[in-house]
Design a protein around this motif. Structure first.
Motif, mmCIF file in Angstrom:
data_model
loop_
_atom_site.group_PDB
_atom_site.id
_atom_site.type_symbol
_atom_site.label_atom_id
_atom_site.label_comp_id
_atom_site.label_asym_id
_atom_site.label_seq_id
_atom_site.Cartn_x
_atom_site.Cartn_y
_atom_site.Cartn_z
ATOM 1 N N MET A 186 0.824 -1.209 0.000
ATOM 2 C CA MET A 186 0.000 0.000 0.000
ATOM 3 C C MET A 186 0.859 1.261 0.000
ATOM 4 S SD MET A 186 -3.055 -1.266 2.552
ATOM 5 C CE MET A 186 -3.962 0.280 2.539
ATOM 6 N N VAL A 187 1.961 1.225 0.733
ATOM 7 C CA VAL A 187 2.865 2.376 0.730
ATOM 8 C C VAL A 187 3.450 2.578 -0.663
ATOM 9 C CG1 VAL A 187 5.046 3.290 1.619
ATOM 10 C CG2 VAL A 187 3.406 2.224 3.182
ATOM 11 N N SER A 188 3.834 1.484 -1.320
ATOM 12 C CA SER A 188 4.399 1.588 -2.658
ATOM 13 C C SER A 188 3.355 2.069 -3.668
ATOM 14 C CB SER A 188 4.974 0.238 -3.091
ATOM 15 O OG SER A 188 5.730 0.358 -4.269
ATOM 16 N N LEU A 189 2.132 1.592 -3.531
ATOM 17 C CA LEU A 189 1.061 2.077 -4.394
ATOM 18 C C LEU A 189 0.847 3.577 -4.203
ATOM 19 C CD1 LEU A 189 -1.628 -0.744 -4.091
ATOM 20 C CD2 LEU A 189 -0.523 0.012 -6.204
ATOM 21 N N ALA A 190 0.881 4.018 -2.946
ATOM 22 C CA ALA A 190 0.695 5.442 -2.666
ATOM 23 C C ALA A 190 1.800 6.285 -3.292
ATOM 24 C CB ALA A 190 0.641 5.674 -1.158
ATOM 25 N N ARG A 191 3.004 5.729 -3.330
ATOM 26 C CA ARG A 191 4.152 6.465 -3.872
ATOM 27 C C ARG A 191 4.220 6.411 -5.395
ATOM 28 N NH1 ARG A 191 8.673 4.099 0.416
ATOM 29 N NH2 ARG A 191 8.166 5.475 2.174
ATOM 30 N N HIS A 192 3.547 5.430 -5.983
ATOM 31 C CA HIS A 192 3.688 5.219 -7.424
ATOM 32 C C HIS A 192 2.329 5.261 -8.131
ATOM 33 C CE1 HIS A 192 7.941 4.288 -6.949
ATOM 34 N NE2 HIS A 192 7.605 3.525 -5.911
ATOM 35 N N GLY A 193 1.657 4.103 -8.224
ATOM 36 C CA GLY A 193 0.467 4.013 -9.056
ATOM 37 C C GLY A 193 -0.703 4.882 -8.653
ATOM 38 N N VAL A 194 -0.925 5.037 -7.347
ATOM 39 C CA VAL A 194 -2.056 5.847 -6.879
ATOM 40 C C VAL A 194 -1.657 7.315 -6.755
ATOM 41 C CG1 VAL A 194 -3.741 6.196 -5.024
ATOM 42 C CG2 VAL A 194 -3.095 3.871 -5.704
ATOM 43 N N GLY A 195 -0.506 7.553 -6.176
ATOM 44 C CA GLY A 195 -0.009 8.919 -6.061
ATOM 45 C C GLY A 195 -0.298 9.599 -4.743
ATOM 46 N N ASP A 196 -1.115 8.983 -3.889
ATOM 47 C CA ASP A 196 -1.366 9.525 -2.553
ATOM 48 C C ASP A 196 -1.882 8.390 -1.674
ATOM 49 O OD1 ASP A 196 -4.260 9.262 -2.836
ATOM 50 O OD2 ASP A 196 -4.221 11.109 -4.012
ATOM 51 N N PHE A 197 -2.153 8.710 -0.405
ATOM 52 C CA PHE A 197 -2.588 7.691 0.555
ATOM 53 C C PHE A 197 -4.099 7.678 0.751
ATOM 54 C CE2 PHE A 197 1.881 8.139 1.406
ATOM 55 C CZ PHE A 197 2.300 6.882 1.827
ATOM 56 N N ASN A 198 -4.830 8.303 -0.134
ATOM 57 C CA ASN A 198 -6.283 8.405 0.023
ATOM 58 C C ASN A 198 -7.009 7.299 -0.732
ATOM 59 O OD1 ASN A 198 -6.144 10.790 1.624
ATOM 60 N ND2 ASN A 198 -5.740 11.973 -0.233
ATOM 61 N N PHE A 199 -6.720 6.041 -0.349
ATOM 62 C CA PHE A 199 -7.363 4.898 -0.983
ATOM 63 C C PHE A 199 -7.449 3.747 0.014
ATOM 64 C CE2 PHE A 199 -2.870 4.045 -1.495
ATOM 65 C CZ PHE A 199 -2.771 2.671 -1.373
ATOM 66 N N SER A 200 -8.185 2.738 -0.337
ATOM 67 C CA SER A 200 -8.253 1.530 0.489
ATOM 68 C C SER A 200 -8.290 0.318 -0.426
ATOM 69 C CB SER A 200 -9.486 1.541 1.392
ATOM 70 O OG SER A 200 -10.680 1.473 0.622
ATOM 71 N N LEU A 201 -7.908 -0.832 0.088
ATOM 72 C CA LEU A 201 -7.983 -2.072 -0.648
ATOM 73 C C LEU A 201 -9.363 -2.697 -0.461
ATOM 74 C CD1 LEU A 201 -4.553 -3.808 0.119
ATOM 75 C CD2 LEU A 201 -5.154 -2.306 -1.781
ATOM 76 N N GLY A 202 -9.879 -3.287 -1.523
ATOM 77 C CA GLY A 202 -11.188 -3.935 -1.426
ATOM 78 C C GLY A 202 -11.289 -5.113 -2.376
ATOM 79 N N VAL A 203 -12.345 -5.866 -2.241
ATOM 80 C CA VAL A 203 -12.578 -7.053 -3.061
ATOM 81 C C VAL A 203 -13.893 -6.887 -3.799
ATOM 82 C CG1 VAL A 203 -12.949 -9.550 -3.044
ATOM 83 C CG2 VAL A 203 -11.294 -8.528 -1.464
ATOM 84 N N SER A 204 -13.874 -7.109 -5.101
ATOM 85 C CA SER A 204 -15.089 -7.063 -5.914
ATOM 86 C C SER A 204 -15.417 -8.465 -6.378
ATOM 87 C CB SER A 204 -14.897 -6.149 -7.136
ATOM 88 O OG SER A 204 -14.664 -4.816 -6.729
#
Length: 207
Positions: A186-204
Motif C-alpha cells: 500500500m505504501v508503494s502504491l501510494a508512492r507510485h500508481g495511486v499517487g497519494d494515501f487516500n485509498f483503500s484495498l477492497g474485493v469485488s
C-alpha cells in the motif's frame, strides 16, 4: 452492543474507537499516558472510559493499536490480565523504509503476539489493510482478517460489521503474514500508481 478495549492512543485507535462509539459499543481506551487517554475519552464521547495500563482490560475484544515494535512487549507485560480475551492485532511490521516486512518469511506479527499471550487468548489479524485516516472518514470499507479460532473470528467479524464495514475472512493464522505484506504494498502504491494515501484495498465479486 459489546465491550471493546483499545490499547493505544494513536490515529488507528482513535478511528476504531470513534466508529465503535457510533456503533453503540462500550469503549475503553488505554494508554501509558493517563492525560492523553482522558483527552481521547473526551473526544470520543458516547460513554467511553479510560482504563489503567497494565490491568485487565474491560472488553472481551481487545484492539492492540500500538506500533509493531511495542506489540509483543505490551502483550508480555499484560500477561495473564489478557486471559480469555480476543486480541485484534492491527500492526503492520514493515522495515523502516517500507521496502518489505520486518518479520521472517515463516511467521507474522500476529503469530508472534499469539506466542507471547496466555494460551486462552485468540489473536485475530484485522484492520491493518486500511489506513487510519481513511477509516476515520466513515463509509463502507473492506476489512480483511485472519486467525486460528472460528469463534474469535466470528466475534471480530460481528464487530467489524457493526462499524459499517465488510469483514472478509482470509483464512488461518498463516495468512496473517500475507495480510501484513499489504503494508509495504500500500505504501508503494501510494508512492507510485495511486499517487497519494487516500485509498483503500477492497474485493469485488463478479457472478
Amino acid at each position: 452492543m459489546s465491550s471493546i478495549s483499545i490499547i493505544g492512543l494513536g490515529g488507528m485507535g482513535r478511528a476504531i474507537g470513534a466508529r465503535a462509539v457510533e456503533g453503540g459499543h462500550a469503549v475503553e481506551v488505554i494508554g501509558r499516558d493517563p492525560a492523553k487517554a482522558g483527552e481521547l475519552v473526551a473526544a470520543l464521547g458516547g460513554g467511553a472510559t479510560a482504563g489503567k495500563f497494565g490491568t485487565a482490560p474491560a472488553g472481551d475484544v481487545v484492539i492492540l493499536a500500538v506500533p509493531y515494535a511495542g506489540a509483543v512487549p505490551v502483550v508480555a507485560q499484560y500477561g495473564d490480565a489478557l486471559a480469555g480475551k480476543v486480541i485484534v492485532d492491527i500492526t503492520n511490521p514493515m522495515k523502516a523504509d517500507a521496502s518489505g516486512l520486518a518479520t521472517p518469511e515463516d511467521t507474522s506479527a500476529a503469530q508472534e503476539i499469539a506466542k507471547a499471550a496466555p494460551a486462552s487468548v485468540h489473536v485475530v489479524k484485522a484492520f491493518n489493510t486500511v489506513f487510519g485516516h481513511i477509516l476515520a472518514r466513515g463509509g463502507a470499507l473492506d476489512v480483511l482478517l485472519a486467525g486460528d479460532d472460528a469463534r474469535a473470528k466470528a466475534s471480530v467479524s460481528g464487530f467489524i460489521s457493526s462499524l459499517g464495514l465488510r469483514p472478509l475472512d482470509a483464512g488461518g493464522p498463516e495468512m496473517a503474514h500475507w495480510l501484513e505484506g499489504t503494508g509495504p504494498l500500500m505504501v508503494s502504491l501510494a508512492r507510485h500508481g495511486v499517487g497519494d494515501f487516500n485509498f483503500s484495498l477492497g474485493v469485488s465479486s463478479f457472478s
